[in-house]
Design a protein around this motif. Structure first.
Motif, mmCIF file in Angstrom:
data_model
loop_
_atom_site.group_PDB
_atom_site.id
_atom_site.type_symbol
_atom_site.label_atom_id
_atom_site.label_comp_id
_atom_site.label_asym_id
_atom_site.label_seq_id
_atom_site.Cartn_x
_atom_site.Cartn_y
_atom_site.Cartn_z
ATOM 1 N N SER A 28 -9.084 -0.935 6.409
ATOM 2 C CA SER A 28 -8.084 -0.003 5.884
ATOM 3 C C SER A 28 -8.040 1.270 6.716
ATOM 4 O O SER A 28 -8.980 1.584 7.455
ATOM 5 C CB SER A 28 -8.378 0.335 4.420
ATOM 6 O OG SER A 28 -9.641 0.981 4.296
ATOM 7 N N LYS A 41 -14.063 -3.275 3.126
ATOM 8 C CA LYS A 41 -12.818 -2.609 2.749
ATOM 9 C C LYS A 41 -12.541 -1.422 3.670
ATOM 10 O O LYS A 41 -11.394 -1.181 4.064
ATOM 11 C CB LYS A 41 -12.888 -2.145 1.289
ATOM 12 C CG LYS A 41 -12.841 -3.297 0.286
ATOM 13 C CD LYS A 41 -12.652 -2.799 -1.131
ATOM 14 C CE LYS A 41 -13.885 -2.133 -1.683
ATOM 15 N NZ LYS A 41 -13.734 -1.776 -3.118
ATOM 16 N N GLU A 42 -13.589 -0.680 4.020
ATOM 17 C CA GLU A 42 -13.381 0.466 4.903
ATOM 18 C C GLU A 42 -12.967 0.029 6.302
ATOM 19 O O GLU A 42 -12.143 0.691 6.946
ATOM 20 C CB GLU A 42 -14.656 1.308 4.970
ATOM 21 C CG GLU A 42 -14.942 2.098 3.704
ATOM 22 C CD GLU A 42 -15.919 3.223 3.939
ATOM 23 O OE1 GLU A 42 -15.563 4.183 4.641
ATOM 24 O OE2 GLU A 42 -17.047 3.130 3.417
ATOM 25 N N PHE A 84 -4.435 -0.839 3.309
ATOM 26 C CA PHE A 84 -5.036 -2.005 3.956
ATOM 27 C C PHE A 84 -4.106 -2.580 5.011
ATOM 28 O O PHE A 84 -2.905 -2.719 4.786
ATOM 29 C CB PHE A 84 -5.390 -3.078 2.922
ATOM 30 C CG PHE A 84 -6.578 -2.722 2.093
ATOM 31 C CD1 PHE A 84 -7.863 -3.030 2.525
ATOM 32 C CD2 PHE A 84 -6.435 -2.043 0.892
ATOM 33 C CE1 PHE A 84 -8.972 -2.677 1.773
ATOM 34 C CE2 PHE A 84 -7.533 -1.683 0.134
ATOM 35 C CZ PHE A 84 -8.808 -1.997 0.571
ATOM 36 N N ALA A 109 -8.431 -5.900 -3.562
ATOM 37 C CA ALA A 109 -9.411 -5.274 -2.687
ATOM 38 C C ALA A 109 -10.827 -5.260 -3.241
ATOM 39 O O ALA A 109 -11.803 -5.400 -2.484
ATOM 40 C CB ALA A 109 -8.969 -3.849 -2.367
ATOM 41 N N ASP A 110 -10.973 -5.109 -4.548
ATOM 42 C CA ASP A 110 -12.312 -5.008 -5.119
ATOM 43 C C ASP A 110 -13.073 -6.327 -5.110
ATOM 44 O O ASP A 110 -14.232 -6.371 -5.544
ATOM 45 C CB ASP A 110 -12.241 -4.458 -6.543
ATOM 46 C CG ASP A 110 -11.942 -2.965 -6.574
ATOM 47 O OD1 ASP A 110 -12.099 -2.314 -5.516
ATOM 48 O OD2 ASP A 110 -11.525 -2.452 -7.632
ATOM 49 N N ASP A 133 -3.833 -4.186 -2.658
ATOM 50 C CA ASP A 133 -4.782 -3.285 -3.325
ATOM 51 C C ASP A 133 -5.366 -3.914 -4.589
ATOM 52 O O ASP A 133 -6.521 -3.657 -4.946
ATOM 53 C CB ASP A 133 -4.099 -1.968 -3.692
ATOM 54 C CG ASP A 133 -3.837 -1.093 -2.473
ATOM 55 O OD1 ASP A 133 -4.084 -1.559 -1.346
ATOM 56 O OD2 ASP A 133 -3.367 0.048 -2.646
#
Length: 440
Positions: free
Chosen positions: A145, A141-142, A150, A133-134, A130
Motif C-alpha cells: 500500500s 499490508k504496508e 492498496f 485487507a485484514d 480494503d
C-alpha cells in the motif's frame, strides 16, 4: 519472490490437492465481476507476466476459478524475473504500452514502482480491496500500500527460520531448543565447529547480505526508516552488523559463492544451519534427498532473551495495469486468487509458495507433521511467525542501498569497525541518491 526461489521445487508429503481443488472452504470468493460470471457474457482472456513456479500457481488458480467463471481465461507469459522488470519499466515509461493486465512484482520493488509511476497501477482500494485487507499480516499490508491505498494483492512471503542438521547438532551435543539468543547460537556454533568441523552458517561475504537483512528486520530496522530516510547509522542496524562480525571473528561463517555455494554447503553438511526464508525447504528436499529425517527448523535467535524472533526474507505480490481494458475482470480473478485459502494452499503444496493469507494457516497442510523434517510441524511454526514480522521499508533506492550494505559487510568481515563501515556506506548512499535525483 526472492531470487533464491529459482531452485525451489514442489513440496512433498502433504495430501491437500483433492480437497482444495474441490473448492471446499471457499468462503472468500468475490461476487461476480462484469465480464466474469455469466455464461451469456462475452469471453475475457486476461494476460499476465510472471516467472518460475508463479506461472503454474496462477494457471492452477484460473482452473479453479473457471468452475464458477467459465468465460474467463488467462494467458501467462513466463519471461523471467529480470525480463519482467525490464519490460515493465519500459512499458510504464511509454504510458502503459504493451503491458499485461496482471504482473508479478517482488515486494522490495513495489514502493519504487509506485513512486516512479504513480498512475501506472490500479488503485485496488477503489475496487473494494480494503474490506479484504485484514486477512493479511501487517507487514504485508504496508508493503502493498501507499498513502493508505492498496496497489498490490499480497501473495507469497518468506518467514525466516534456522534450517539445521539435527545429526550434526546431536554429534556436537547441542540442543537446538536451548538456543534463544544470538549469543546462545554463537556459543553453540563454537561447540559444533570444535566437535564436528561444521561452520555455524554460510554467507556470500562479499556479494550478498541476506543474514544482515534478516537480522535488521528482526530488530525492526532496515536500510531506510518509515519515512524513507537512510538508516544505516541506526544503533540497531549497527548492532545487527556487529553481531554478524562476532560470527566472522570466531571463524563460524563459511564464505560461499552465491546460491550454488549455499546449496553445496547444504548438501555436503559443511554448515550446521542455513538461516533463510521458508521457501528454502524446497531446495533442501530436492538437492539433499539423502538427508531425509536429519533436518529441523527453529526461529531466528533473538538479540536479547524474550526478544522478537520473527523476520521475513523474500515475497512478492500481484499488481494490475491501470490502463487495462479488462481491469474489472482482472480484479475479480485476483481477489479470488489472493483471498481464497484453498487456492493459496494449493499454491504452497504444489509450487512451494508460502502464502500471506492468514486463513490458509488453518488448512490441514499447516497442521501436518513433515516427514522430511522428522515429523516436525514446520509450516505451523512459519505460519505462527507471520503476525510478528516487522515491516522492512523499501524505496526506489533499495538496489543502491543493498549495494552499499554489501560493501559495508565486506569491510566488516575484513575487520573494519561496524559503525564506521556503515557510516561510510550511508555517506556513499546519500551521495548516490542525490546524484540520481540531479540526473533526472
Amino acid at each position: 519472490m526472492s531470487k533464491w526461489m529459482k531452485l525451489s521445487t514442489v513440496m512433498l508429503g502433504i495430501s491437500l490437492i483433492a480437497t482444495a481443488c474441490g473448492g471446499a472452504n471457499n468462503n472468500n470468493q468475490p461476487a461476480a465481476t462484469p465480464g466474469t460470471g455469466d455464461n451469456n457474457v462475452e469471453k475475457v482472456e486476461l494476460t499476465a507476466w510472471a516467472w518460475n513456479v508463479n506461472v503454474g500457481a496462477l494457471n492452477e488458480a484460473m482452473t479453479m476459478y473457471q468452475k464458477d467463471h467459465p468465460n474467463v481465461s488467462i494467458k501467462v507469459e513466463d519471461i523471467g524475473r529480470l525480463d519482467v522488470y525490464d519490460k515493465l519499466s519500459t512499458g510504464l515509461a511509454a504510458g502503459g504500452s504493451g503491458l499485461p493486465d496482471i504482473v508479478l512484482v517482488e515486494d522490495d520493488r513495489i514502493q519504487g514502482y509506485l513512486e516512479a509511476f504513480p498512475k501506472g497501477f490500479q488503485n485496488l482500494s477503489d475496487k473494494g480491496f480494503d474490506a479484504k485487507a485484514d486477512q493479511f499480516p501487517a507487514f504485508k499490508k504496508e508493503l502493498t500500500s501507499k498513502d493508505g491505498k492498496f496497489y498490490a494483492f499480497p501473495f507469497d512471503a518468506g518467514p525466516t527460520g534456522m534450517f539445521y542438521r539435527k545429526d550434526i547438532f546431536e554429534k556436537a551435543g547441542v540442543d537446538a531448543t536451548k538456543i534463544e539468543t544470538w549469543d546462545d547460537f554463537l556459543a553453540a556454533g563454537q561447540t559444533i565447529k570444535s566437535k564436528t568441523g561444521a561452520y555455524a552458517l554460510p554467507a556470500d561475504k562479499f556479494k550478498d547480505d541476506a543474514n544482515f537483512r534478516m537480522m535488521m528486520n528482526e530488530l525492526g530496522v532496515y536500510y531506510f526508516d518509515k519515512d524513507g530516510n537512510i538508516d544505516f547509522n541506526n544503533p540497531k542496524v549497527v548492532q545487527a552488523m556487529a553481531t554478524l562480525k562476532k560470527f566472522g571473528d570466531a571463524d563460524l561463517v563459511k564464505d560461499v559463492n552465491g546460491w550454488d555455494g549455499i546449496v553445496s554447503a547444504t548438501v555436503d553438511g559443511s554448515v550446521a544451519t542455513i538461516p533463510f526464508g521458508a521457501w528454502y525447504y524446497g531446495t533442501i528436499i530436492d538437492q539433499a534427498k539423502d538427508t531425509k529425517g536429519k533436518w529441523g527448523v527453529f526461529l531466528l535467535p533473538a538479540f536479547e532473551k524474550g526478544g522478537n524472533r520473527a523476520a521475513n526474507l523474500g515475497g512478492s505480490s500481484w499488481m494490475l495495469n491501470a490502463d487495462s481494458e479488462r481491469v474489472d475482470a482482472a480484479y475479480g480473478f485476483m481477489e479470488y486468487f489472493s483471498t481464497t485459502s484453498a487456492v493459496q494452499a494449493v499454491a504452497m503444496e504444489k509450487f512451494g509458495l508460502f502464502p500471506s493469507l492468514q486463513s490458509t494457516y488453518s488448512e490441514p497442510a499447516f497442521q501436518a507433521d513433515n516427514e522430511f523434517f522428522g515429523g516436525q510441524k514446520i509450516w505451523k511454526l512459519f505460519g505462527d511467525e507471520m503476525a510478528n514480522i516487522p515491516t522492512p521499508y523499501y524505496t526506489k533506492d533499495y538496489a543502491m542501498a543493498m549495494d552499499e550494505a554489501v560493501k559495508a559487510q565486506a569491510h566488516v568481515f575484513m575487520d573494519k569497525d561496524p559503525a564506521k563501515a556503515l557510516k561510510e556506506a550511508a555517506e556513499r548512499l546519500a551521495d548516490r541518491t542525490k546524484r540520481a535525483v540531479n540526473n533526472g
